[in-house]
Design a protein around this motif. Sequence first.
Motif, PDB file in Angstrom:
ATOM      1  N   MET A   1       0.846  -1.180   0.000  1.00 46.18           N
ATOM      2  CA  MET A   1       0.000   0.000   0.000  1.00 46.18           C
ATOM      3  C   MET A   1       0.889   1.240   0.000  1.00 46.18           C
ATOM      4  O   MET A   1       1.873   1.314   0.710  1.00 46.18           O
ATOM      5  CB  MET A   1      -0.899  -0.021   1.239  1.00 46.18           C
ATOM      6  CG  MET A   1      -2.069   0.909   1.131  1.00 46.18           C
ATOM      7  SD  MET A   1      -3.169   0.910   2.591  1.00 46.18           S
ATOM      8  CE  MET A   1      -3.846  -0.715   2.543  1.00 46.18           C
ATOM      9  N   ARG A  12      -5.861   0.180  -7.027  1.00 41.73           N
ATOM     10  CA  ARG A  12      -6.789  -0.944  -6.831  1.00 41.73           C
ATOM     11  C   ARG A  12      -7.971  -0.836  -7.795  1.00 41.73           C
ATOM     12  O   ARG A  12      -8.435  -1.842  -8.338  1.00 41.73           O
ATOM     13  CB  ARG A  12      -7.275  -0.993  -5.389  1.00 41.73           C
ATOM     14  CG  ARG A  12      -6.163  -1.405  -4.422  1.00 41.73           C
ATOM     15  CD  ARG A  12      -6.658  -1.599  -3.005  1.00 41.73           C
ATOM     16  NE  ARG A  12      -6.989  -0.319  -2.382  1.00 41.73           N
ATOM     17  CZ  ARG A  12      -8.061  -0.108  -1.624  1.00 41.73           C
ATOM     18  NH1 ARG A  12      -8.939  -1.061  -1.396  1.00 41.73           N
ATOM     19  NH2 ARG A  12      -8.273   1.072  -1.091  1.00 41.73           N
ATOM     20  N   THR A 107      -9.664   0.575   5.862  1.00 39.79           N
ATOM     21  CA  THR A 107      -9.359   0.621   4.431  1.00 39.79           C
ATOM     22  C   THR A 107      -9.920   1.899   3.825  1.00 39.79           C
ATOM     23  O   THR A 107     -11.034   2.300   4.146  1.00 39.79           O
ATOM     24  CB  THR A 107      -9.993  -0.594   3.706  1.00 39.79           C
ATOM     25  OG1 THR A 107      -9.494  -1.788   4.286  1.00 39.79           O
ATOM     26  CG2 THR A 107      -9.677  -0.592   2.223  1.00 39.79           C
ATOM     27  N   ARG A 109     -11.855   3.826   1.223  1.00 42.35           N
ATOM     28  CA  ARG A 109     -12.915   3.494   0.270  1.00 42.35           C
ATOM     29  C   ARG A 109     -13.426   4.779  -0.390  1.00 42.35           C
ATOM     30  O   ARG A 109     -13.319   5.858   0.168  1.00 42.35           O
ATOM     31  CB  ARG A 109     -14.063   2.784   0.964  1.00 42.35           C
ATOM     32  CG  ARG A 109     -13.650   1.452   1.569  1.00 42.35           C
ATOM     33  CD  ARG A 109     -14.849   0.660   2.036  1.00 42.35           C
ATOM     34  NE  ARG A 109     -14.454  -0.475   2.832  1.00 42.35           N
ATOM     35  CZ  ARG A 109     -13.989  -1.617   2.370  1.00 42.35           C
ATOM     36  NH1 ARG A 109     -13.858  -1.778   1.072  1.00 42.35           N
ATOM     37  NH2 ARG A 109     -13.661  -2.589   3.173  1.00 42.35           N
TER      38      ARG A 109
END
Length: 122
Positions: A1, A12, A107, A109
């Motif tokens: 990451m 991603r 995470t 998003r």
Amino acid sequence: MTSDPLEDVLDRWKAAFDGHRVQAMADLFTPDALFQGFGPEVMVGRDAVRDYYEAVPDNRNAEVTLLHSYTIGREVAGGFADVTFRDPTGWEAPVHLSLVLQLSEGTWRIRQYHVSRISGEH
């Protein structure tokens, strides 16, 4: 990451888009995400995002250039990218993409997604 949340999410997103992995695309979004793709209406939620990407031909890919990113505190980030969607037939659609990200369950998003087609006309 990567250390840049937008760069990480775009990496991603591109991998999922190019692989036509519809569920992976939907999982990049918050459950209540606002989504404005090529269609005329704003859509809300992962199910709508999944339906949108299911309708995209699976031979399309995306070239992504990150233009600017920012963070606001520890849980909000966003920015702009230029994206060119292409397929093997020669179809091409350059767009400006703006994203607002939210840190959700550890995470990053997509909370808000908006594309604007690039045209030589005003």
